[in-house]
Structures are given as C-alpha cells and as structure tokens.
Enzyme design. Structure first.
Site, PDB file in Angstrom:
ATOM      1  N   PHE A 126      -1.686  38.850 -11.058  1.00 41.44           N
ATOM      2  CA  PHE A 126      -1.908  39.737  -9.919  1.00 41.44           C
ATOM      3  C   PHE A 126      -2.123  38.884  -8.679  1.00 41.44           C
ATOM      4  O   PHE A 126      -3.020  38.048  -8.635  1.00 41.44           O
ATOM      5  CB  PHE A 126      -3.132  40.641 -10.143  1.00 41.44           C
ATOM      6  N   ASP A 211      -3.990  30.445  -7.245  1.00 41.62           N
ATOM      7  CA  ASP A 211      -4.566  31.674  -6.699  1.00 41.62           C
ATOM      8  C   ASP A 211      -5.990  31.786  -7.242  1.00 41.62           C
ATOM      9  O   ASP A 211      -6.221  32.260  -8.354  1.00 41.62           O
ATOM     10  CB  ASP A 211      -3.717  32.889  -7.090  1.00 41.62           C
ATOM     11  N   LYS A 240     -11.765  37.596  -1.874  1.00 35.38           N
ATOM     12  CA  LYS A 240     -12.882  38.196  -2.611  1.00 35.38           C
ATOM     13  C   LYS A 240     -14.247  37.572  -2.251  1.00 35.38           C
ATOM     14  O   LYS A 240     -14.808  37.922  -1.226  1.00 35.38           O
ATOM     15  CB  LYS A 240     -12.604  38.168  -4.111  1.00 35.38           C
TER      16      LYS A 240
END
Ligand code: PLP
Length: 381
Positions: A126, A211, A240
């Site tokens: 993702f 990532d 995040k």
C-alpha cells in the site's frame, strides 16, 4: 448533523463520533471512553493532547503559522536537520509534503530523473490513493475501478528474493517496498530480504525507495524500520507518525539522488508548514529525551508473548508497536466489534487479522489491560 447528508460515502458512515482524547484514551459523544490501540492508524505517536505537542503548536500558530515555500523558517530547518541526523547520512536532503501518498508521488517523480521508466513494487503493498501512488499499490481491489493507471509498473511477491533478482534489471528506475506491509495485515518479509534488495538495486542502479510511512518515526523500535538489515536506501518516504498527529509527509533522498530535483522540479503549498514541523520537532525531542525506542521494542516483545498465549490466536507478527494479531478463525470484524464494546479500539485490515499501532509512550498498565480485554472477548468467542 448527519454524516451521510454531509460527507462523501468513501468511508461509509463511522459508527463512533470521537470528541476528546488524552494520552491513549479517547471519549465519544455519548461519554464512553476507549483505550486507543490504533493511534489514528500509526499516527498519534505520543497519544492525544500531548502537552509538548500542544505547546509547540500553540506557540507556533501565535508566532508564525504559514509562510509558503518562497521563505525559509526555523522549524523546517530544524526538522530537516533532525531527519538528516536520524538517517545517519549527511547527504540526506528532504522534500516536505502533507501525506504518505504525496511523499510517494515525490519519489515517483524523482525516479524519472534516472531516465528509466520501469517501476517495480510488491503484491499486497500500500503506497497511497492518488493516481500515481495507487499505480504503485499492489492491491487489485483498490486499483480496478480507476484504471487506466500508470503503465510500466510490475508487482512481485513480497519477501521473494529470487523473483526480485529476476525482475529488477538495469532498466528499472525504482523499486518501492515497505519494511513491513502494514495495510496488508502487518506482513513481515524473511530476515535478509532488504539486504538482498539493496545488493541487487545497487548492481542495477535502481533507486531503492523504502516506504516507511507506517513503520517510521520509531514505531518498530528503530527510526524508520529498515535499520536492522544494515542497509542505506536511496529514498525514504514518511508521513503518518512524522507530524505527531498533524498532517505532514516527507521524501528524503540520500547519496547521488539527493540533488536530483532542481528548482521547479516539484512543490507543495503547505509542505514544510511551520505548525506541522513544530509538532514533528517536539515529537522527536520527546522520543529522544525519554529513550522511547528501547521502550517500544520491550513493549512489542511483551505484547507478542502475552497475546500469543491466548487461545484462538495463531500468531502475532510485526515489530515493536506495529503488530498483527492473526486469528485462527476469520472473525476479525466480529472481534473488533466485541473489543469496541469493551472500550478498546483496534482495526481489522482483513477478516483474519487485528492490527494495533498504539502511541509509543502508551503505559505498560494500558498494555496489560488490553491483553485482558483480548482474553475476555476471545473466551466469549
Ligand atoms: C498510510 C500509508 C500510505 C498513504 O498515506 P496517506 O497519508 O494516507 O496518503 C502510504 N504508504 C504506507 C506504507 C502507508 O501505510
């Protein structure tokens, strides 16, 4: 006011309306309180209403709230300096944006400067929901409705060294990979995978993009989540937890590609905004001053061993405070609901997995109370 009469239906209608938070507890509009084991999906790294973050943001908004990228300011310099130090590489140069998808978009554009067009990503990965980031995301259900996406992106099995060595050639611009696949249910690769990936991408001159949007900012007990493999990537993407609860993303390029962008290559109006950077600097200072990374490792080990003993749980995977609780029977939605009823928030990325990503400073007593709640709902199961 009704959600469905006001907001897009892309999230459905949330069942709970939260009105307040403090530390690892949140309260809903009916006065119920919950232990927040999800942390806004790995985002509230110091919990809710942390006094250092509140003070940093309040001081900053009353001093200088936004400047645009025509101007420098102290918070963006301090944060870029912090990130350079945390990577351990003096060559590190940061581009700031507002989200994980944007950080990966920036990495994608950076990869075009190699002159190559082919991209490799992993099945189940993702990387975000914008068209570029979605093109890198290895989940067909999210991609299918929005095709055509970017061409020349190939997906290989996560953790498979042979497939990776076969597909990454001198024609590949970048390989993007998460140290742990978070949205895919906290899937960890075999030890040595990232080391093998680094070796191959160095041979082929392919950008290795880590990532670390979900694994970053201390969540695994390391700053970014790849350090235990002893590698140095070409690009690290963050979001995040980076902003301590404020919207902030970053694309950090190291070594040769640190200078690949030139004036005009890329930009973001809010990227590197003083408020978000102030919150990030306050979070990093608190984590370092309180030596939280060692604590995160210990808390992860405690949870792993305590949860693994509960009947009905077949495995607990992940690292530090990013854990996937694997259920013997596919009833994660039901267990998530039962936990909510007990006053505990978790998430179920699929029907066999419960994911937890609480604040790094969550007290041990709260972790013990969480284990008791899981025991209780699994017994009633
Ligand atoms: C959440 C996530 C993203 C996307 O971040 P947004 O801020 O929602 O755009 C990208 N990569 C990973 C690994 C993520 O977990």
């Amino acid at each position: 006011m009704m959600w469905s009469e006001l907001l897009q239906n892309n999230y459905g209608t949330p069942a709970i309306e939260l009105v307040r938070g403090e530390g690892s507890r949140v309260w809903d509009s009916n006065g119920n309180s919950y232990l927040d084991m999800l942390g806004g999906i790995a985002t509230n790294i110091l919990g809710h209403a942390h006094p250092d973050i509140s003070k940093a943001v309040a001081d900053q908004i009353s001093t200088l709230g936004h400047v645009s990228n025509f101007f420098s300011h102290p918070q963006v310099l301090a944060l870029a300096d912090n990130l350079q130090r945390l990577t351990g590489e003096n060559s590190a140069r940061t581009f700031f944006c507002n989200s994980g998808a944007e950080a990966n978009e920036a990495a994608l554009k950076l990869s075009r400067t190699t002159g190559r067009k082919k991209i490799v990503s992993t099945i189940g990965s993702f990387h975000g929901r914008t068209m570029g980031a979605l093109s890198l995301t290895g989940q067909e259900s999210k991609r299918a409705p929005f095709k055509p996406l970017l061409p020349n992106v190939k997906f290989i099995p996560f953790g498979d060294v042979a497939a990776m060595e076969r597909v990454i050639t001198k024609k590949v611009a970048m390989f993007i990979v998460e140290p742990i696949q978070g949205e895919n249910g906290v899937v960890t690769p075999p030890a040595g995978y990232l080391k093998a990936v680094r070796k191959r991408t160095t041979e082929t001159g392919t950008l290795l993009v880590i990532d670390a949007v979900q694994t970053g900012m201390g969540r695994t007990g390391e700053w970014f989540g790849y350090e235990s493999e002893g590698i140095v990537p070409d690009v690290i993407t963050l979001a995040k937890g980076l902003g301590g609860g404020l919207p902030l993303g970053a694309m950090i390029a190291l070594g040769k590609y640190a200078s690949a962008f030139t004036p005009g290559s890329h930009g973001s109006t809010f990227g590197g905004n003083p408020l978000a950077c102030a919150a990030a600097n306050a979070s990093i200072a608190f984590i370092e001053e309180n030596n939280l990374l060692a604590e995160v490792k210990a808390k992860g080990e405690f949870l792993k061993s305590a949860l693994a003993q509960i009947p009905g749980i077949s495995d607990v995977r992940g690292d530090g405070l990013l854990l996937g609780i694997v259920l013997q029977h596919p009833r994660a939605q039901e267990i998530k609901g039962a936990l909510e009823h007990e006053g505990v928030i978790v998430n179920a990325p699929n029907d066999s997995i419960l994911r937890i990503a609480p604040a790094l400073n969550i007290p041990q007593a709260e972790l013990e109370s969480f284990v008791e709640s899981v025991k209780k709902v699994m017994r009633n199961d």
